[in-house]
Write a protein that holds these residues in place. Structure first.
Motif, PDB file in Angstrom:
ATOM      1  N   UNK A   1      68.663  15.813  27.038  1.00 11.50           N
ATOM      2  CA  UNK A   1      68.076  16.052  25.709  1.00 11.50           C
ATOM      3  C   UNK A   1      69.080  15.693  24.627  1.00 11.50           C
ATOM      4  N   UNK A   2      68.565  15.174  23.490  1.00 11.32           N
ATOM      5  CA  UNK A   2      69.463  14.875  22.363  1.00 11.32           C
ATOM      6  C   UNK A   2      69.782  16.169  21.624  1.00 11.32           C
ATOM      7  N   UNK A   3      70.866  16.131  20.841  1.00 15.51           N
ATOM      8  CA  UNK A   3      71.308  17.326  20.115  1.00 15.51           C
ATOM      9  C   UNK A   3      70.214  17.840  19.172  1.00 15.51           C
ATOM     10  N   UNK A   4      69.609  16.922  18.395  1.00 13.39           N
ATOM     11  CA  UNK A   4      68.606  17.331  17.402  1.00 13.39           C
ATOM     12  C   UNK A   4      67.384  17.962  18.058  1.00 13.39           C
ATOM     13  N   UNK A   5      66.946  17.367  19.167  1.00 15.01           N
ATOM     14  CA  UNK A   5      65.776  17.931  19.860  1.00 15.01           C
ATOM     15  C   UNK A   5      66.096  19.298  20.462  1.00 15.01           C
ATOM     16  N   UNK A   6      67.311  19.441  20.985  1.00 14.37           N
ATOM     17  CA  UNK A   6      67.726  20.725  21.552  1.00 14.37           C
ATOM     18  C   UNK A   6      67.743  21.812  20.478  1.00 14.37           C
ATOM     19  N   UNK A   7      68.322  21.482  19.314  1.00 13.49           N
ATOM     20  CA  UNK A   7      68.384  22.449  18.199  1.00 13.49           C
ATOM     21  C   UNK A   7      66.967  22.818  17.750  1.00 13.49           C
ATOM     22  N   UNK A   8      66.097  21.807  17.635  1.00 15.55           N
ATOM     23  CA  UNK A   8      64.709  22.054  17.217  1.00 15.55           C
ATOM     24  C   UNK A   8      64.009  22.991  18.205  1.00 15.55           C
ATOM     25  N   UNK A   9      64.212  22.760  19.496  1.00 14.65           N
ATOM     26  CA  UNK A   9      63.612  23.595  20.534  1.00 14.65           C
ATOM     27  C   UNK A   9      64.147  25.023  20.465  1.00 14.65           C
TER      28      UNK A   9
END
Length: 760
Positions: free
Chosen positions: A711-719
């Motif tokens: 997972x990318x950093x931005x997607x992980x943070x969003x999740x």
């Protein structure tokens, strides 16, 4: 006449000759035949058309013209009206209709042309405006009355010839056309008529009384003549626009907002009344729009800036309802009011939340403010969904401006309401208060902070027996469970379960003690607390009297005999006892904490002790000991004497038993200072919440990465934002991700640093 002759079964019919209405004679026809045969009725015209007498047309017209002149001059008519009507019918039957119509029109036109002179001659031209209007109205009323009478005579012409020729106007329409062409369309007459009407309306707007029936008649005239819109309405609306634009500017400076709103409402009512009284219905929409635009639309922002805060502060419900009602009529009114309403709530609520000096009353102030705003939304803003949603959004915004503190204070407020000493409310009122609290609670983002403080306060209520009502406690628990789910309340429910199990264990323990050969003279009550459910307490080793230690061992053997594999850890900080004491006044019972008990029991062994001696004998930590001594020697119930006297306990102080102690009660509860929350305890509770949050973030990251693998950093943070139920900063998330990388739960992609891989 019909005659039935039965002998020969024949019938005969006869028709008498009669004159038809158009002067033609119907011929008689006979029909006869045998029974069952068809019968025929034959009608034939005269063979020769009857002729009119010589000069009949001219003579008849002269009669009719004289009658028309008599009507126009308001003199008596020489001839019978029925005779005149028959004459018109006769002329029309002999196809004289076109000539008759032209002659009638010419006579009417000549008369109308003559009428214009009365408005141009010197005496009438010099009349004041009101007299001029009355003259014009009289002329119009006379013209209408005359046209109706003339039409009644020439009705046959109107209903035959005119009706068959669609291009010709009826006699009534001809009368209107002539009056419009020769009188009202005269520029001088029309200008003066309209100006005089406008003058009367302006006088009425300024509070004077005018003749409304006169205005109704004249405006009806303009409407009937189809010049109302062009000659009057445009100028009327322009004058209205000018008047209310000036009035709006002036009154916004001179009057306060409530007064101004009532003025606008009165003006709108007046204009609607004018429409009903004398203006044409077609004027209603543009007129009301003009008033609303100039008195409201142009000043919306100014009205709200100048008065909304005051109206809401003073709870002026009537004016707020009026404000909403008026703004709902103006384009863009409600969205503007909505924005100011939202801003007011954020500002006022932000002041309540962000002012530390008001912390003591914060929750009560929030509840009162919410009640007030709810009332405004319900009774003034018509339960408008947009306003209710804006209020919720504003509350959520301002209450989270100051992280954690509102959640902590709400927990303490609930504690104050659920304590046994709270006699402010009945059970029904308490239930209502808890419902209101839950509404405020919903707005809070950091609900885990509330849980931590609520759990700590609940533990005190349960362990010290301070809970007002088990039903109220369980009701609150049910509300929290409904709001936040079972996971949120599982530990709280576990605390109640522990208390119930402890009661059962104590019943069994008492039976066990009674069966012992050497029963103790001390009654021991133990609460068994599951460590994961309850707040964590700092363990403290104190020196208990040998009798207490012995009783503890008895209980330990009893409990572990029933539950093998468990470990008991005693918490002296939560203990309390009832001591029997003898004073000069007599025997008393003292309800005290375990620490207070240990200190007081020392005075069975000696008369006077120093702070250091007491600390050595009891093993109580210094700060806790000083607070305990302070409660016994410096509070309301001073069972110890302190030397030297003073409010604070110092290291060199000495204490002795106060045998002269007096109190009206037999059982005296000595306030347990150590049960009051210190700043340090507050900080510790908050820190524990933050520590728990870190564990939750770690667990959420691992859970997501285990499922997604990469997972990318931005997607992980969003999740993470979607899964976490408390506010968190991106920087904190980054730290936890780095920590997990260091601990080999996940790793960075070697080529793309912003990409993470789960490490199985």
């Amino acid at each position: 006449m019909a005659e039935d002759t039965r002998q020969n079964k024949r019938a005969s019919f006869s028709a008498l000759t009669e004159l038809s209405t158009n002067g033609m004679a119907r011929t008689p026809a006979l029909a006869s035949g045998k029974t069952g045969a068809s019968k025929k009725l034959v009608i034939k015209n005269f063979k020769d058309r009857p002729k009119l007498a010589e000069n009949y047309t001219e003579d008849t017209w002269l009669k009719l013209r004289d009658a028309v002149s008599a009507i126009q001059n308001s003199t008596s008519i020489k001839y019978n009206l029925e005779e005149l009507y028959q004459a018109v019918e006769n002329l029309c039957s002999y196809k004289v209709s076109p000539t008759l119509y032209k002659q009638l029109r010419q006579v009417c036109e000549d008369h109308v042309k003559a009428q214009i002179q009365q408005f141009r001659e010197y005496p009438f031209y010099s009349l004041d405006n009101l007299s001029f209007l009355k003259r014009m109205n009289r002329c119009w009323q006379d013209h209408c009355r005359q046209t109706i009478m003339i039409r009644s005579i020439f009705l046959f012409l109107d209903r035959t010839y005119v009706l068959q020729n669609s291009l010709l106007p009826s006699i009534w329409d001809t009368g209107l056309e002539l009056f419009r062409t020769h009188i009202v369309s005269d520029s001088a007459v029309q200008k003066r008529t309209v100006e005089a009407i406008l003058e009367q309306i302006e006088l009425e707007r300024n509070g004077e009384t005018v003749d409304r029936s006169l205005l109704r008649s004249l405006l009806g005239m303009l409407s009937d003549l189809q010049v109302y819109k062009d000659s009057f309405e445009e100028r009327f609306l322009a004058e209205t626009d000018r008047l209310y634009a000036a009035e709006g500017q002036r009154l916004m400076q001179e009057r306060d907002v409530p007064e101004y709103l009532h003025h606008v409402a009165r003006r709108l009512e007046e204009e609607n009344d004018r429409i009903l009284s004398y203006l044409d219905q077609s004027t209603q929409k543009p007129l009301i729009c003009c008033v609303e635009k100039q008195l409201l639309g142009e000043h919306m922002t100014a009205i709200l800036q100048k008065g909304l805060s005051n109206l809401l502060d003073e709870n002026r419900v009537t004016e707020l309802a009026l404000l909403y009602q008026l703004f709902s009529k103006v384009k863009g009114g409600l969205p503007t009011l909505l924005q100011f309403w939202r801003d007011y709530i954020k500002s006022f609520g932000g002041e309540i939340v962000c002012t530390p000096e008001k912390d003591k009353d914060m929750v009560q102030d929030l509840l009162d403010f919410k009640d007030k705003m709810d009332n405004v939304a319900q009774s003034c803003f018509g339960r408008n969904e947009a306003f209710i949603n804006a209020m919720k959004e504003a509350f959520e915004t301002f209450i989270n401006k100051r992280p954690n503190k509102p959640a902590e204070l709400i927990a303490k407020y609930v504690d104050s309401k659920l304590r046994a000493g709270n006699k402010e409310a009945t059970e029904e009122e308490l239930e209502r208060i808890l419902d209101k609290i839950m509404i405020i609670f919903r707005f809070i983002h950091g609900k885990d902070v509330f849980e931590a403080f609520y759990k700590k306060d609940l533990a005190k209520r349960l362990l010290v027996g301070k809970s007002a009502s088990v039903d109220a406690e369980k009701s609150m628990l049910s509300k929290l469970k409904h709001e936040c789910g079972a996971a949120f309340t599982s530990k709280l429910e576990g605390m109640f379960k522990d208390m119930e199990l402890s009661k059962d264990i104590m019943i069994q323990f008492k039976q066990h003690i009674q069966n012992q050969s050497e029963p103790s003279n001390i009654e021991l009550t133990v609460n068994i607390l599951t460590m994961g459910y309850w707040p964590s307490y700092t363990p403290m080793e104190v020196h208990l009297p040998s009798e207490m230690v012995k009783l503890q061992e008895v209980f330990k053997l009893f409990y572990l005999g029933k539950h093998s594999g468990r470990k008991l850890q005693w918490q002296p900080t939560l203990g309390h006892a009832v001591l029997k004491a003898e004073f000069k006044e007599g025997k008393k019972e003292l309800q005290v904490s375990l620490f207070q008990t240990l200190v007081l029991l020392m005075f069975n062994e000696g008369e006077e002790f120093s702070v250091e001696e007491i600390r050595t004998a009891t093993g109580i930590e210094e700060g806790e000991l000083k607070r305990t001594l302070q409660s016994l020697a410096c509070g309301k119930a001073r069972v110890l004497n302190k030397n030297p006297r003073g409010k604070d306990v110092e290291d060199g102080d000495r204490f002795n038993f106060n045998s002269d102690f007096k109190h009206k009660l037999f059982r005296i509860k000595i306030n347990q200072i150590q049960m009051k929350e210190t700043v340090e305890e507050q900080v510790n509770t908050t820190e524990r919440v933050f520590q728990d949050r870190q564990y939750q973030i770690d667990a959420a990251v691992v859970r997501i990465m285990k499922m997604r693998k990469t997972l990318s950093h931005n997607l992980l943070v969003s999740e993470l934002y979607n899964q976490l139920k408390f506010p968190v900063k991106p920087g904190d998330l980054k730290k936890r991700i780095e920590s997990l990388i260091d601990r080999d739960y996940m790793e960075r992609d070697k080529e793309t640093p912003n990409q993470y891989h789960y490490v199985a």
